[in-house]
Write an enzyme that holds these catalytic residues in place. Sequence first.
Site, PDB file in Angstrom:
ATOM      1  NE  ARG A  57      -3.584  -2.295   2.637  1.00  0.00           N
ATOM      2  CZ  ARG A  57      -4.321  -2.588   3.702  1.00  0.00           C
ATOM      3  NH1 ARG A  57      -4.169  -1.871   4.823  1.00  0.00           N
ATOM      4  NH2 ARG A  57      -5.187  -3.581   3.683  1.00  0.00           N
ATOM      5  CG  ASP A  59       2.517   5.968   2.903  1.00  0.00           C
ATOM      6  OD1 ASP A  59       1.613   5.161   3.192  1.00  0.00           O
ATOM      7  OD2 ASP A  59       3.568   6.076   3.560  1.00  0.00           O
ATOM      8  CE1 TYR A 117       7.843   1.426  -2.226  1.00  0.00           C
ATOM      9  CE2 TYR A 117       8.779  -0.628  -1.428  1.00  0.00           C
ATOM     10  CZ  TYR A 117       7.692   0.208  -1.618  1.00  0.00           C
ATOM     11  OH  TYR A 117       6.454  -0.204  -1.206  1.00  0.00           O
ATOM     12  NE  ARG A 204       8.099  10.125   2.475  1.00  0.00           N
ATOM     13  CZ  ARG A 204       6.915  10.506   2.963  1.00  0.00           C
ATOM     14  NH1 ARG A 204       5.927   9.624   3.101  1.00  0.00           N
ATOM     15  NH2 ARG A 204       6.723  11.757   3.327  1.00  0.00           N
TER      16      ARG A 204
END
Length: 262
Positions: A57, A59, A117, A204
């Site tokens: 999921r 963001d 990622y 992040r």
Amino acid sequence: MGGTGDSLNRYALLVQYDGTLFNGWQFQDKDRSIQAEFENGIKIFAKEDVRVTASGRTDSGVHALGQVVHFDLDREISLQRLCIGLNGILPHELSVKNAYKVDLNFHSRFSAVQREYLYIIYRYPLRTPFMRYKAMWINYPIDTGYIREAASKLIGEHDFASFCKKVSAKNGTIRKIDSIDVTEDYDVIKLKFRANAFLHNMIRIIVGTILQMHREGRDPEYITEILNGKDRSVSGFTAPAYGLYLNRVIYNPPLDSYESAF
């Protein structure tokens, strides 16, 4: 709902999206979600209600170059027609790159063995419209060698409590990062993270922490002290969501082993 018949057909989609104007993947009652758009598109195309499950999921504001989703239908459909049809229905920020006819035991989330990622940084004194909401812009010099050295200290299995939101610690904060590759191409720096799973905001916060360390003139080794602190308060800022991309999801057997549209 789709999948109520005696003979189910499970399909997986390789999808891409620009997450700028969405409030993340997961369906929400009031806000625009990527999941709702895909479910609505499949309903229009296949004339069946479906529930779409994603490999992860993402963001609000996060993009995807290689998200994988699966869903069930009561009937068989052409994989090429599925791709072309959905791309004609979905909003322009979303697209289907390929479709697969998978086994019923395939699960986009639980069958994944690795996730990859990308975090993209645009490094230049002046802004550009082409990186707006697509990369984190920094207008000061930064050494990719420094980023690479600091990031290397995080490879392996560690307690990443310093690099996640506290609310995400329900299943523990120990994770294993398999690799972090740092490359640069002129003004663009790319960090590629690969692991089985990540904590909420983990990438992040790692990126923001390394950039903050660099600006403060700290030694790359200092990130080990932050890691060992096991508390969010000792790490740096959270880098913007729009620099993050779900790049690839790896399965065993791989998706390419299934019948595909292309």
